[in-house]
Design a protein around this motif. Structure first.
Motif, short mmCIF file in Angstrom:
data_model
loop_
_atom_site.label_atom_id
_atom_site.label_comp_id
_atom_site.label_asym_id
_atom_site.label_seq_id
_atom_site.Cartn_x
_atom_site.Cartn_y
_atom_site.Cartn_z
N ALA A 32 0.99 -1.28 -0.02
CA ALA A 32 -0.04 0.03 0.08
C ALA A 32 1.14 1.35 0.07
O ALA A 32 1.59 1.30 0.81
CB ALA A 32 -0.88 0.05 1.06
N VAL A 33 0.60 2.24 -0.94
CA VAL A 33 1.29 3.62 -1.10
C VAL A 33 0.18 4.33 -0.25
O VAL A 33 -0.86 4.68 -1.14
CB VAL A 33 1.54 3.98 -2.39
CG1 VAL A 33 2.37 5.34 -2.22
CG2 VAL A 33 2.58 2.81 -2.86
N VAL A 34 0.50 4.97 0.52
CA VAL A 34 -0.41 5.95 1.32
C VAL A 34 0.00 7.52 1.12
O VAL A 34 1.14 7.58 1.47
CB VAL A 34 -0.59 5.52 3.02
CG1 VAL A 34 -1.34 6.55 3.79
CG2 VAL A 34 -0.94 4.13 3.05
N PHE A 35 -1.01 8.24 0.88
CA PHE A 35 -0.83 9.49 0.73
C PHE A 35 -1.67 10.31 1.91
O PHE A 35 -2.78 10.04 2.23
CB PHE A 35 -1.38 9.94 -0.52
CG PHE A 35 -0.43 9.66 -1.71
CD1 PHE A 35 0.55 10.12 -2.40
CD2 PHE A 35 -0.81 8.37 -2.53
CE1 PHE A 35 1.15 9.82 -3.37
CE2 PHE A 35 -0.22 7.76 -3.36
CZ PHE A 35 0.72 8.70 -3.99
N ARG A 36 -1.02 11.10 2.53
CA ARG A 36 -1.49 11.67 4.03
C ARG A 36 -1.63 13.49 3.43
O ARG A 36 -0.45 13.87 3.19
CB ARG A 36 -0.87 11.63 5.08
CG ARG A 36 -1.37 12.40 6.18
CD ARG A 36 -0.75 11.79 7.64
NE ARG A 36 -1.20 10.29 7.81
CZ ARG A 36 -0.51 9.71 8.85
NH1 ARG A 36 0.25 10.05 9.46
NH2 ARG A 36 -1.26 8.37 8.66
N LEU A 37 -2.49 13.75 2.83
CA LEU A 37 -2.72 15.17 2.46
C LEU A 37 -1.71 15.52 1.37
O LEU A 37 -1.26 16.35 1.02
CB LEU A 37 -2.22 16.29 3.97
CG LEU A 37 -3.11 16.15 4.98
CD1 LEU A 37 -2.61 17.06 6.09
CD2 LEU A 37 -4.68 16.36 4.76
N LEU A 51 -5.74 3.96 8.66
CA LEU A 51 -5.76 5.13 7.96
C LEU A 51 -6.57 6.11 8.64
O LEU A 51 -7.47 5.58 9.40
CB LEU A 51 -6.51 4.94 6.59
CG LEU A 51 -5.49 3.75 5.48
CD1 LEU A 51 -6.53 3.67 4.34
CD2 LEU A 51 -4.35 4.17 5.32
N ILE A 52 -6.24 7.31 8.45
CA ILE A 52 -6.84 8.56 9.29
C ILE A 52 -8.05 8.70 8.14
O ILE A 52 -7.68 9.34 7.07
CB ILE A 52 -6.00 9.65 9.49
CG1 ILE A 52 -4.93 9.20 10.58
CG2 ILE A 52 -6.90 10.80 9.95
CD1 ILE A 52 -3.78 10.32 10.57
N PRO A 53 -9.21 9.03 8.58
CA PRO A 53 -10.23 9.07 7.66
C PRO A 53 -10.28 10.54 6.99
O PRO A 53 -9.59 11.44 7.72
CB PRO A 53 -11.51 8.97 8.49
CG PRO A 53 -11.13 8.13 9.73
CD PRO A 53 -9.68 8.33 9.76
N VAL A 54 -10.59 10.73 5.78
CA VAL A 54 -10.56 11.92 5.12
C VAL A 54 -9.27 12.62 4.89
O VAL A 54 -8.77 13.01 3.75
CB VAL A 54 -11.19 12.93 5.97
CG1 VAL A 54 -11.46 14.38 5.05
CG2 VAL A 54 -12.76 12.60 6.20
N VAL A 55 -8.06 12.32 5.77
CA VAL A 55 -6.78 12.59 5.77
C VAL A 55 -6.03 11.76 4.74
O VAL A 55 -5.13 12.20 3.85
CB VAL A 55 -6.07 12.88 7.12
CG1 VAL A 55 -4.63 13.28 6.81
CG2 VAL A 55 -7.04 13.75 7.98
#
Length: 269
Positions: A32-37, A51-55
């Motif tokens: 998984a490649v996670v993008f935060r903002l 994961l942080i919802p929406v973020v």
């Protein structure tokens, strides 16, 4: 009472929705490649990913080998022969981070690179090379495609040419060429056989010249072969020693046209 009921319903909905948006489970062959903002984090997985919802936004990438069927490509070989070629490529993602960040769709990009490279590499080869030397062409295709996809974190392991279609007139020409080649080999084999047979006959003549009795034995063997089991002809051999006295007593018969003897004479050996 109505407000309390509404709050409970909202909490129930959140309790059902939030776990589905914050918890992800990745298989062993997934990353998984996670993008935060909008900013990429380190690659996560396999296993549980929070994961942080929406973020946070997650992009799932598979690491298994992918079988890519390259569509039929129309090419013109180096010796100006049109052909239709199909191939298959095998690749896998080695770096999920680069496969997501460096290229928009690594599968579509790899497909286009494979098609372009197939036309380019095979267009530089002659038809005979395309038909008889596929191993080298497969290696060249794999190296060129792999060099193009390496910056995307994609490793091309194998490229195989599946089928080559050429026009029917060219197929007939190739068949005639193969037939002529087989005839040439047959003539060479026959010539070599005649040469070996002549050498053996020369050796046999050398042996017979040293011992004339061998000629008589060969004569008797030939008569035996002529009078085989399935032959109705009866062959009775006569020794030459019995015929010589009769030939000595016969007068010489001379051809009136040239004066040469036609039968035995007193000088007949």
């Amino acid at each position: 009472m109505t407000v309390l009921l509404t709050v409970l319903v909202v909490l129930a909905i959140l309790a059902l929705v939030i776990p589905g948006t914050t918890i992800r489970v990745l298989r062993e062959y997934e990353r998984a490649v996670v993008f935060r903002l909008g900013r990429a984090l380190e690659v996560k997985g396999p296993g549980l990913v929070l994961l942080i919802p929406v973020v946070d936004r997650m992009v799932r990438v598979g690491l298994r080998t992918v079988t890519l069927k390259i569509p039929m490509q129309e090419i013109i070989t180096r010796d100006n022969v049109p052909a239709k070629v199909t191939a298959v490529a095998y690749f896998r993602v080695l770096d999920a981070d680069r496969a997501v960040i460096e290229v928009e769709d690594f599968l579509a990009a790899t497909t286009q690179i494979a098609q372009t490279t197939l036309r380019s590499v095979l267009g530089k080869a002659e038809l005979d090379t395309l038909l008889a030397d596929r191993d080298r062409l497969n290696e060249d295709l794999q190296k060129v495609i792999d060099q193009q996809t390496e910056p995307w974190g994609v490793k091309v392991t194998t490229v195989e040419i599946k089928d080559v279609e050429i026009p029917e007139p060219m197929q007939r020409a190739i068949a005639r060429q193969a037939e002529a080649e087989r005839e040439r080999r047959a003539k060479i084999i026959n010539a070599e056989a005649e040469f070996q047979a002549s050498a053996k006959l020369a050796d046999a003549a050398s042996v017979i010249s040293r011992n004339p009795t061998t000629l008589q034995l060969r004569y008797l063997q030939t008569l035996r072969e002529v009078g085989g089991d399935s032959n109705s002809t009866v062959v009775v051999p006569l020794p030459l020693d019995l015929i010589r006295p009769l030939l000595r007593g016969m007068p010489a018969v001379t051809d009136s046209s040239n004066g040469q003897a036609l039968s035995g004479s007193a000088n007949t050996p």
